[in-house]
Design a protein around this motif. Structure first.
Motif, PDB file in Angstrom:
ATOM      1  N   PHE A   1       0.855  -1.186   0.000  1.00 13.90           N
ATOM      2  CA  PHE A   1       0.000   0.000   0.000  1.00 13.90           C
ATOM      3  C   PHE A   1       0.893   1.238   0.000  1.00 13.90           C
ATOM      4  O   PHE A   1       1.793   1.359   0.835  1.00 13.90           O
ATOM      5  CB  PHE A   1      -0.888   0.033   1.244  1.00 13.90           C
ATOM      6  N   ILE A   2       0.627   2.146  -0.919  1.00 15.29           N
ATOM      7  CA  ILE A   2       1.369   3.399  -0.989  1.00 15.29           C
ATOM      8  C   ILE A   2       0.469   4.528  -0.505  1.00 15.29           C
ATOM      9  O   ILE A   2      -0.601   4.773  -1.066  1.00 15.29           O
ATOM     10  CB  ILE A   2       1.837   3.697  -2.432  1.00 15.29           C
ATOM     11  N   THR A   3       0.898   5.209   0.558  1.00 18.24           N
ATOM     12  CA  THR A   3       0.108   6.318   1.083  1.00 18.24           C
ATOM     13  C   THR A   3       1.003   7.328   1.780  1.00 18.24           C
ATOM     14  O   THR A   3       1.748   6.984   2.702  1.00 18.24           O
ATOM     15  CB  THR A   3      -0.992   5.831   2.049  1.00 18.24           C
ATOM     16  N   GLU A   4       0.924   8.558   1.339  1.00 19.94           N
ATOM     17  CA  GLU A   4       1.735   9.616   1.941  1.00 19.94           C
ATOM     18  C   GLU A   4       1.162  10.122   3.255  1.00 19.94           C
ATOM     19  O   GLU A   4       1.822  10.878   3.968  1.00 19.94           O
ATOM     20  CB  GLU A   4       1.879  10.767   0.936  1.00 19.94           C
ATOM     21  N   THR A   5      -0.047   9.699   3.592  1.00 20.44           N
ATOM     22  CA  THR A   5      -0.621  10.123   4.870  1.00 20.44           C
ATOM     23  C   THR A   5       0.246   9.656   6.038  1.00 20.44           C
ATOM     24  O   THR A   5       0.358  10.347   7.050  1.00 20.44           O
ATOM     25  CB  THR A   5      -2.047   9.574   5.035  1.00 20.44           C
ATOM     26  N   VAL A   6       0.853   8.482   5.894  1.00 21.33           N
ATOM     27  CA  VAL A   6       1.742   7.971   6.941  1.00 21.33           C
ATOM     28  C   VAL A   6       3.001   8.827   7.029  1.00 21.33           C
ATOM     29  O   VAL A   6       3.482   9.148   8.124  1.00 21.33           O
ATOM     30  CB  VAL A   6       2.108   6.502   6.659  1.00 21.33           C
ATOM     31  N   LEU A   7       3.517   9.229   5.886  1.00 27.49           N
ATOM     32  CA  LEU A   7       4.765   9.989   5.854  1.00 27.49           C
ATOM     33  C   LEU A   7       4.616  11.359   6.501  1.00 27.49           C
ATOM     34  O   LEU A   7       5.571  11.890   7.073  1.00 27.49           O
ATOM     35  CB  LEU A   7       5.239  10.149   4.405  1.00 27.49           C
TER      36      LEU A   7
ATOM     37  N   SER B   1      -2.754   7.539  -2.331  1.00 30.91           N
ATOM     38  CA  SER B   1      -2.502   8.981  -2.237  1.00 30.91           C
ATOM     39  C   SER B   1      -1.916   9.454  -3.560  1.00 30.91           C
ATOM     40  O   SER B   1      -1.659   8.649  -4.460  1.00 30.91           O
ATOM     41  CB  SER B   1      -1.572   9.308  -1.064  1.00 30.91           C
ATOM     42  N   TYR B   2      -1.658  10.774  -3.675  1.00 32.70           N
ATOM     43  CA  TYR B   2      -1.425  11.331  -5.006  1.00 32.70           C
ATOM     44  C   TYR B   2      -0.257  12.312  -5.067  1.00 32.70           C
ATOM     45  O   TYR B   2      -0.145  13.080  -6.014  1.00 32.70           O
ATOM     46  CB  TYR B   2      -2.716  12.031  -5.478  1.00 32.70           C
ATOM     47  N   GLY B   3       0.612  12.277  -4.078  1.00 38.02           N
ATOM     48  CA  GLY B   3       1.739  13.190  -4.036  1.00 38.02           C
ATOM     49  C   GLY B   3       2.953  12.658  -4.787  1.00 38.02           C
ATOM     50  O   GLY B   3       2.885  11.641  -5.490  1.00 38.02           O
ATOM     51  N   PRO B   4       4.099  13.325  -4.634  1.00 36.49           N
ATOM     52  CA  PRO B   4       5.307  12.956  -5.386  1.00 36.49           C
ATOM     53  C   PRO B   4       5.827  11.561  -5.072  1.00 36.49           C
ATOM     54  O   PRO B   4       6.337  10.873  -5.965  1.00 36.49           O
ATOM     55  CB  PRO B   4       6.321  14.036  -4.990  1.00 36.49           C
ATOM     56  N   TYR B   5       5.710  11.133  -3.815  1.00 42.51           N
ATOM     57  CA  TYR B   5       6.175   9.786  -3.467  1.00 42.51           C
ATOM     58  C   TYR B   5       5.328   8.728  -4.175  1.00 42.51           C
ATOM     59  O   TYR B   5       5.858   7.769  -4.754  1.00 42.51           O
ATOM     60  CB  TYR B   5       6.110   9.584  -1.954  1.00 42.51           C
ATOM     61  N   ALA B   6       4.013   8.923  -4.156  1.00 44.76           N
ATOM     62  CA  ALA B   6       3.121   7.982  -4.833  1.00 44.76           C
ATOM     63  C   ALA B   6       3.358   7.999  -6.339  1.00 44.76           C
ATOM     64  O   ALA B   6       3.344   6.948  -7.001  1.00 44.76           O
ATOM     65  CB  ALA B   6       1.666   8.328  -4.518  1.00 44.76           C
ATOM     66  N   TYR B   7       3.591   9.190  -6.883  1.00 45.61           N
ATOM     67  CA  TYR B   7       3.845   9.303  -8.326  1.00 45.61           C
ATOM     68  C   TYR B   7       5.131   8.567  -8.705  1.00 45.61           C
ATOM     69  O   TYR B   7       5.189   7.873  -9.730  1.00 45.61           O
ATOM     70  CB  TYR B   7       3.949  10.776  -8.718  1.00 45.61           C
ATOM     71  N   LEU B   8       6.155   8.706  -7.873  1.00 41.17           N
ATOM     72  CA  LEU B   8       7.418   8.008  -8.124  1.00 41.17           C
ATOM     73  C   LEU B   8       7.208   6.499  -8.128  1.00 41.17           C
ATOM     74  O   LEU B   8       7.717   5.786  -9.005  1.00 41.17           O
ATOM     75  CB  LEU B   8       8.444   8.402  -7.061  1.00 41.17           C
ATOM     76  N   LYS B   9       6.449   6.006  -7.149  1.00 44.41           N
ATOM     77  CA  LYS B   9       6.169   4.574  -7.076  1.00 44.41           C
ATOM     78  C   LYS B   9       5.357   4.119  -8.291  1.00 44.41           C
ATOM     79  O   LYS B   9       5.577   3.029  -8.831  1.00 44.41           O
ATOM     80  CB  LYS B   9       5.418   4.253  -5.784  1.00 44.41           C
ATOM     81  N   MET B  10       4.411   4.949  -8.701  1.00 45.17           N
ATOM     82  CA  MET B  10       3.594   4.619  -9.862  1.00 45.17           C
ATOM     83  C   MET B  10       4.466   4.453 -11.109  1.00 45.17           C
ATOM     84  O   MET B  10       4.283   3.529 -11.906  1.00 45.17           O
ATOM     85  CB  MET B  10       2.552   5.719 -10.089  1.00 45.17           C
ATOM     86  N   LYS B  11       5.430   5.347 -11.280  1.00 41.22           N
ATOM     87  CA  LYS B  11       6.228   5.366 -12.499  1.00 41.22           C
ATOM     88  C   LYS B  11       7.383   4.363 -12.490  1.00 41.22           C
ATOM     89  O   LYS B  11       7.859   3.955 -13.557  1.00 41.22           O
ATOM     90  CB  LYS B  11       6.776   6.779 -12.732  1.00 41.22           C
ATOM     91  N   THR B  12       7.847   3.969 -11.318  1.00 40.48           N
ATOM     92  CA  THR B  12       9.043   3.115 -11.262  1.00 40.48           C
ATOM     93  C   THR B  12       8.748   1.653 -10.932  1.00 40.48           C
ATOM     94  O   THR B  12       9.600   0.796 -11.163  1.00 40.48           O
ATOM     95  CB  THR B  12      10.042   3.660 -10.225  1.00 40.48           C
ATOM     96  N   SER B  13       7.577   1.361 -10.407  1.00 37.90           N
ATOM     97  CA  SER B  13       7.261  -0.023 -10.041  1.00 37.90           C
ATOM     98  C   SER B  13       7.021  -0.861 -11.296  1.00 37.90           C
ATOM     99  O   SER B  13       6.346  -0.419 -12.233  1.00 37.90           O
ATOM    100  CB  SER B  13       6.024  -0.067  -9.140  1.00 37.90           C
ATOM    101  N   ARG B  14       7.546  -2.072 -11.277  1.00 40.75           N
ATOM    102  CA  ARG B  14       7.414  -2.958 -12.434  1.00 40.75           C
ATOM    103  C   ARG B  14       6.342  -4.020 -12.236  1.00 40.75           C
ATOM    104  O   ARG B  14       6.210  -4.931 -13.053  1.00 40.75           O
ATOM    105  CB  ARG B  14       8.766  -3.614 -12.726  1.00 40.75           C
ATOM    106  N   VAL B  15       5.603  -3.904 -11.151  1.00 34.49           N
ATOM    107  CA  VAL B  15       4.509  -4.840 -10.890  1.00 34.49           C
ATOM    108  C   VAL B  15       3.192  -4.140 -11.206  1.00 34.49           C
ATOM    109  O   VAL B  15       3.151  -2.915 -11.368  1.00 34.49           O
ATOM    110  CB  VAL B  15       4.533  -5.316  -9.422  1.00 34.49           C
TER     111      VAL B  15
END
Length: 330
Positions: free
Chosen positions: A7-13, A54-68
Motif C-alpha cells: 500500500f502506498i500512502t503519503e498520509t503515513v509519511l 494517495s497522489y503526491g510525489p512519493y506515490a507518483y514516483l512509485k507509480m512510475k518506477t514499479s514494475r509490478v
C-alpha cells in the motif's frame, strides 16, 4: 496463493491520521489480511502488486518506477484541492491534468462510487475500473452505548444533531451552524479537527467560527476514542458536505441506525429513498431535522433504511472484490 501487496500512502509519511481516506485504507488492509493477503505500508521489498491510496510525489514516483501491476483507488477528485488548500484555485487546472496522468498510469482503478467514476471519465481517465465501496466493519458499530461520549461532554439526555469530519466549510460547516442557530433547543456536535492547520484554505474563518460559536454547538476537535462512541451518542446525523466520493462516515452512522440527513450531491444519487433525507440548503436541513423529531414512524423508517445501506457496504464484501481485482492482475 498468498499475495504480497504494498500500500502506498503519503498520509503515513506526513503523520496524517484523521481523514476518511486513512480510515478507508486501514479498513481494507485489516480485512485483506484475514483473506491471507500480506499488506505492507510504503514497503521496499518485492511485491506482487502495489495499491496506491494517495497522489503526491512519493506515490507518483512509485507509480512510475514499479514494475509490478499498479492499482489505485480514487479517493479524491481534483476539485477538492481548491476547496481544501490555500492557493488551490491557482493550481486547479494543473492538478486536474496531473491527476488525469496519474490515474491513467495505473493498470486498474477502483472508484468508491459511480459518481466518482463518472467525474474521472469526464476528465479523460480511461484506465480499466470498477466500483467497489470503501466499506466499514459493520459489527464495530452495532449495539453500541453512547454514554461514554455523552458523559465526557456533559450531554446528559440532550437531543444531539451531529456530524463527523474535517472541520471546514469544505464539509458544510456553514449549514451546520445555520441549523444550530435555527434550533437552539437542540445540541449540535461536530467531531473532527482542522486537519491541515494553516494550510487549510478556510483556517482563519473556521477559527473565527470556533471562537463565536452558538452556545448549543460543541466542537470536539480530533476525537481520540472510538468513533463509534460519537455515532452511538448522537441522535441525528447531519452531513452537509458539498462534495464526496463516497462518505465513509455516512455508512458508519447508518450502521448505528442513525437517521441520515445528507446534502443532495452526486455521491448519494443512488441511495434508496428510505435511507436518508436529502437537502440543498440550510432551510431544508432544518426542516428535515424537525420532521424526524416530530415523526416517530419516519425516524424508525430512516434508521432501518440507513442500517440496510450500511449492510450493503460491509468491508468484508469490499475486500473480496478487491482481492478479485488483485488476482486478475497477477
Amino acid at each position: 496463493m498468498t499475495l504480497h501487496v504494498n500500500f502506498i500512502t503519503e498520509t503515513v509519511l506526513v503523520g496524517l491520521n484523521t481523514t476518511g481516506i486513512v480510515q478507508a485504507w486501514k479498513n481494507l488492509k485489516e480485512s485483506l489480511e484475514t483473506e491471507r493477503v500480506n499488506v505492507d505500508i510504503n514497503g521496499n521489498g518485492r511485491y506482487d502488486l502495489i495499491h496506491i491510496h494517495s497522489y503526491g510525489p512519493y506515490a507518483y514516483l512509485k507509480m512510475k518506477t514499479s514494475r509490478v501491476p499498479k492499482v489505485i483507488t480514487s479517493h479524491m477528485l481534483p476539485s477538492e484541492m481548491k476547496m481544501l488548500f490555500k492557493g488551490g484555485s491557482m493550481f486547479n487546472i494543473f492538478f486536474e491534468k496531473y491527476m488525469k496522468t496519474f490515474y491513467n498510469s495505473a493498470d486498474f482503478m477502483i472508484s468508491p462510487s459511480q459518481f466518482a467514476l463518472d467525474r474521472l471519465r469526464c476528465m479523460g481517465v480511461t484506465t480499466d475500473a470498477d466500483i467497489i465501496s470503501n466499506g466499514i466493519f459493520l459489527d464495530r458499530f452495532r449495539n453500541r452505548n453512547g454514554e461514554k461520549f455523552r458523559k465526557k461532554y456533559n450531554l446528559g439526555c440532550d437531543t444531539i444533531v451531529y456530524s463527523v469530519g474535517l472541520l471546514s466549510f469544505r464539509k458544510g460547516l456553514d449549514i451546520f451552524i445555520d441549523a444550530a442557530k435555527a434550533l437552539p433547543d437542540l445540541t449540535f456536535v461536530w467531531a473532527g479537527p482542522i486537519a491541515y492547520g494553516k494550510l487549510q484554505v478556510d483556517y482563519e474563518n473556521v477559527s473565527q467560527v470556533i471562537r463565536n460559536k452558538p452556545e448549543n454547538v460543541i466542537f470536539t476537535g480530533y476525537y481520540q476514542g472510538d468513533i463509534a462512541d460519537v455515532h452511538s451518542a448522537g441522535d441525528i446525523f447531519l452531513f452537509p458536505s458539498p462534495l464526496e466520493t463516497q462518505g465513509l462516515v455516512v455508512l458508519e452512522a447508518g450502521a448505528c441506525e442513525r437517521p441520515l440527513i445528507l446534502r443532495d450531491i452526486g455521491a448519494y444519487q443512488y441511495f434508496p429513498e428510505d435511507s436518508c433525507i436529502k437537502f440543498s440548503n440550510s432551510k431544508e436541513a432544518v426542516i428535515a431535522i424537525e420532521k424526524i423529531l416530530s415523526n416517530r414512524t419516519l425516524r424508525k423508517k430512516l434508521s432501518e433504511g440507513a442500517l440496510n445501506l450500511a449492510k450493503k457496504n460491509d468491508i468484508k464484501k469490499s475486500a473480496l472484490e478487491v482481492l478479485a481485482v488483485y488476482e486478475s492482475l497477477v
